[in-house]
Design an enzyme around this catalytic site. Structure first.
Site, short mmCIF file in Angstrom:
data_model
loop_
_atom_site.label_atom_id
_atom_site.label_comp_id
_atom_site.label_asym_id
_atom_site.label_seq_id
_atom_site.Cartn_x
_atom_site.Cartn_y
_atom_site.Cartn_z
N ASP A 78 -5.06 -4.95 2.26
CA ASP A 78 -6.29 -5.73 2.44
C ASP A 78 -6.20 -7.10 1.80
O ASP A 78 -6.92 -8.01 2.16
CB ASP A 78 -7.48 -4.98 1.85
CG ASP A 78 -7.87 -3.80 2.72
OD1 ASP A 78 -7.77 -3.94 3.95
OD2 ASP A 78 -8.25 -2.75 2.17
N ASN A 100 0.85 -1.19 0.00
CA ASN A 100 0.00 0.00 0.00
C ASN A 100 0.88 1.24 0.00
O ASN A 100 2.01 1.17 0.46
CB ASN A 100 -0.84 0.03 1.28
CG ASN A 100 -2.10 -0.77 1.16
OD1 ASN A 100 -2.26 -1.55 0.22
ND2 ASN A 100 -3.00 -0.59 2.09
N LYS A 156 -15.31 -1.84 13.23
CA LYS A 156 -14.02 -2.24 13.80
C LYS A 156 -13.93 -2.09 15.32
O LYS A 156 -12.93 -2.46 15.92
CB LYS A 156 -12.90 -1.40 13.16
CG LYS A 156 -12.69 -1.70 11.69
CD LYS A 156 -11.73 -0.71 11.06
CE LYS A 156 -11.65 -0.91 9.55
NZ LYS A 156 -10.54 -1.76 9.14
N LYS A 179 -16.75 2.55 9.53
CA LYS A 179 -15.55 1.84 10.02
C LYS A 179 -15.48 1.81 11.55
O LYS A 179 -15.05 0.82 12.13
CB LYS A 179 -14.28 2.46 9.43
CG LYS A 179 -14.06 2.02 8.00
CD LYS A 179 -12.86 2.64 7.35
CE LYS A 179 -12.91 2.31 5.84
NZ LYS A 179 -11.85 2.95 5.09
N PHE A 209 -7.59 4.90 11.57
CA PHE A 209 -7.47 5.94 10.55
C PHE A 209 -8.34 5.54 9.37
O PHE A 209 -8.52 4.35 9.11
CB PHE A 209 -6.01 6.06 10.08
CG PHE A 209 -5.22 7.00 10.92
CD1 PHE A 209 -4.82 6.63 12.19
CD2 PHE A 209 -4.90 8.27 10.47
CE1 PHE A 209 -4.11 7.50 13.00
CE2 PHE A 209 -4.19 9.15 11.26
CZ PHE A 209 -3.79 8.77 12.52
N LYS A 268 11.38 -17.46 -8.36
CA LYS A 268 10.96 -16.28 -9.12
C LYS A 268 10.07 -16.69 -10.32
O LYS A 268 10.42 -17.62 -11.06
CB LYS A 268 12.20 -15.54 -9.63
CG LYS A 268 11.89 -14.25 -10.31
CD LYS A 268 13.16 -13.60 -10.81
CE LYS A 268 12.78 -12.47 -11.75
NZ LYS A 268 13.92 -12.00 -12.52
N1 CTP Z 1 -7.00 -1.83 9.06
C1 CTP Z 1 -6.89 -3.03 9.72
N2 CTP Z 1 -6.82 -4.19 9.04
C2 CTP Z 1 -6.91 -4.21 7.71
C3 CTP Z 1 -7.06 -3.01 6.99
C4 CTP Z 1 -7.10 -1.83 7.70
O1 CTP Z 1 -6.82 -3.01 10.94
N3 CTP Z 1 -6.83 -5.37 7.07
C5 CTP Z 1 -7.08 -0.58 9.83
C6 CTP Z 1 -6.17 0.55 9.36
O2 CTP Z 1 -4.92 0.51 10.04
C7 CTP Z 1 -6.98 1.79 9.70
C8 CTP Z 1 -8.40 1.34 9.56
O3 CTP Z 1 -8.38 -0.09 9.68
O4 CTP Z 1 -6.81 2.22 11.01
C9 CTP Z 1 -9.08 1.73 8.26
O5 CTP Z 1 -8.26 1.34 7.16
P1 CTP Z 1 -8.77 1.54 5.67
O6 CTP Z 1 -7.77 1.01 4.72
O7 CTP Z 1 -9.24 2.97 5.50
O8 CTP Z 1 -10.10 0.67 5.69
P2 CTP Z 1 -10.41 -0.82 5.33
O9 CTP Z 1 -10.92 -1.50 6.53
O10 CTP Z 1 -9.26 -1.47 4.65
O11 CTP Z 1 -11.61 -0.65 4.32
P3 CTP Z 1 -11.61 -0.18 2.77
O12 CTP Z 1 -10.22 -0.41 2.23
O13 CTP Z 1 -12.62 -1.05 2.13
O14 CTP Z 1 -11.99 1.27 2.77
#
Ligand code: CTP
Length: 404
Positions: free
Chosen positions: A283, A212, A351, A347, A333, A293
């Site tokens: 994700d 990312n 979460k 979120k 975040f 490779k």
């Molecule tokens: N986060 C997490 N675990 C994941 C992805 C994200 O704990 N697999 C946490 C990030 O560190 C952040 C929050 O969840 O604090 C939101 O991350 P974000 O990437 O905005 O959201 P996602 O849950 O990944 O949802 P989406 O990508 O569908 O918006």
């Protein structure tokens, strides 16, 4: 005039590491501190006080007798200077100045101020390793610690006597961080804080990965600010080029699963704690890791990668803590490109967060790899605060002020 960040008096003694004090002063000025300098007479033979005067825009205090020789009223007395300082830092500190202060002597500007000042005090020793390791110096240092002098230990490195060893002055950024930490209010004193930062990296084969976009700047700023506020801080970071902030327990990881393992370990170890999830967790990860490779094949110009979802780390740690009877205060975040507030609120619920820090990463002036950020804080009761655009350290302080 007092600065917003605080007043730092730098005491300079005569070591070859004297030029490092110039670097520390310039870092402190950039961070918004007011800085003044006092030097020993011998130090002023190494670098002219004029250089320090130009850097600090302030008169340098070298000679006690100058106080009485004050035709134009520009001299500052040692007592006024001692009272002005929030932090008094001796950079570099020779074995001689350490010995003098440890024994209550005050026959030069620096040792005099060390006795006169009630400010928080920091000493950055720099000397030959035999002198540093000599039990007399060590005993003097121990004595100063007893009187609440903070010592930023020298490191192994090149020494002026053409040898290598311990005695090389600490890193200038670490010294500036330690000063900043001493001047901060301790609103998180004794709290345990875990911060995640940077991207995670999911390997495809030995040379390729998906990741990312994230520099780690926001998470590192939060870890630093939490140390400054007096917390015990663990920073779990994906790959980042940033310097590890002074005073954090630092853990390097690559993948989301590695981050999850470290989070669980640290939560179990800390017990009740604050977790700030600033990492840009990937994700998805490749379903298969290819040990060799992946080669291009003739006649086939496509490669299909099958990705599977990584766990949601925030959900996982909340579940884990609940099972263990541990209370977490979790902050997330939300990096969004559209529907910022609606997505952030979803979120929080999904979460189990106390609040979420939402920023719009579609803007070029804030977000990824920038030094500034403009965020909104959205609480679990649905209320929202918009913070003005600030540098990431100041945003970090504002986030931490909202932790209960
Ligand atoms: N986060 C997490 N675990 C994941 C992805 C994200 O704990 N697999 C946490 C990030 O560190 C952040 C929050 O969840 O604090 C939101 O991350 P974000 O990437 O905005 O959201 P996602 O849950 O990944 O949802 P989406 O990508 O569908 O918006």
């Amino acid at each position: 005039m007092a600065s917003k960040k605080g007043n730092v008096l730098i005491g300079v003694s005569a070591s070859i590491a004297i030029y490092k004090s110039l670097e520390v002063i310039s870092l402190l000025k950039k961070r918004g501190f007011s800085v003044k300098v006092a030097m020993t007479r011998e130090a002023s033979d190494f670098i002219s006080p004029v250089v320090f005067e130009a850097l600090t825009n302030s008169r340098v205090y070298v000679d006690v007798l100058e106080e009485f020789d004050n035709p134009d009223d520009t001299n500052i007395t040692h007592i006024a200077l001692a009272k002005w300082a929030d932090v008094f830092a001796i950079i570099p500190a020779t074995s001689n100045i350490i010995a003098k202060i440890a024994n209550g002597l005050s026959d030069d500007a620096v040792s005099l101020l060390a006795l006169a000042s009630e400010a928080k005090k920091l000493i950055a020793p720099a000397m030959n390793s035999s002198m540093y390791l000599n039990p007399i110096t060590q005993e003097n240092i121990e004595k100063l610690k007893k009187y609440e002098f903070h010592i930023i230990e020298p490191v192994e490195g090149d020494l002026a006597c053409n040898t290598k060893g311990v005695g090389h002055i600490a890193d200038v950024c670490d010294i500036a961080d330690a000063i900043e930490s001493l001047s901060s209010e301790k609103i998180l004193f004794g709290k345990k804080v875990i911060v995640t930062a940077g991207p995670t990296v999911e390997s495809i084969d030995p040379v390729r990965f998906i990741t990312n976009k994230s520099s780690g700047k926001m998470g590192y700023a939060i870890a630093k600010a939490a140390v400054d506020f007096g917390a015990y801080v663990t920073l779990i970071s994906g790959p980042s080029n940033l310097r590890k902030p002074f005073g954090v327990d630092f853990v390097n990881i690559n993948s989301a699963y590695e981050m999850l393992d470290e989070l669980k370990k640290r939560i179990e170890n800390y017990g009740d704690c604050v977790v700030i999830m600033a990492a840009a967790v990937s994700d998805f990860k490749p379903k298969r890791y290819e040990k060799l490779k992946i080669k291009k094949r003739s006649g086939n110009d496509k490669l299909v990668l099958e990705l599977i979802q990584n766990p949601d780390l925030t959900k996982e740690i909340n579940r884990f803590a609940k099972e263990k009877g541990i209370k977490l205060f979790t902050v997330g975040f939300a990096a969004e490109t559209d529907n910022l507030l609606k997505n952030a609120i979803e979120k929080i619920k999904k979460k189990g967060l106390e609040f979420i820090v939402a920023n719009d990463v579609s803007r070029n002036d804030i977000g990824f790899n920038t030094d500034e950020n403009e965020v909104s804080i959205i609480y679990k009761d649905g209320s929202m605060e918009r913070l003005p655009k600030m540098n990431k350290y100041d945003v970090a302080c504002e986030i931490l002020r909202r932790i209960e």
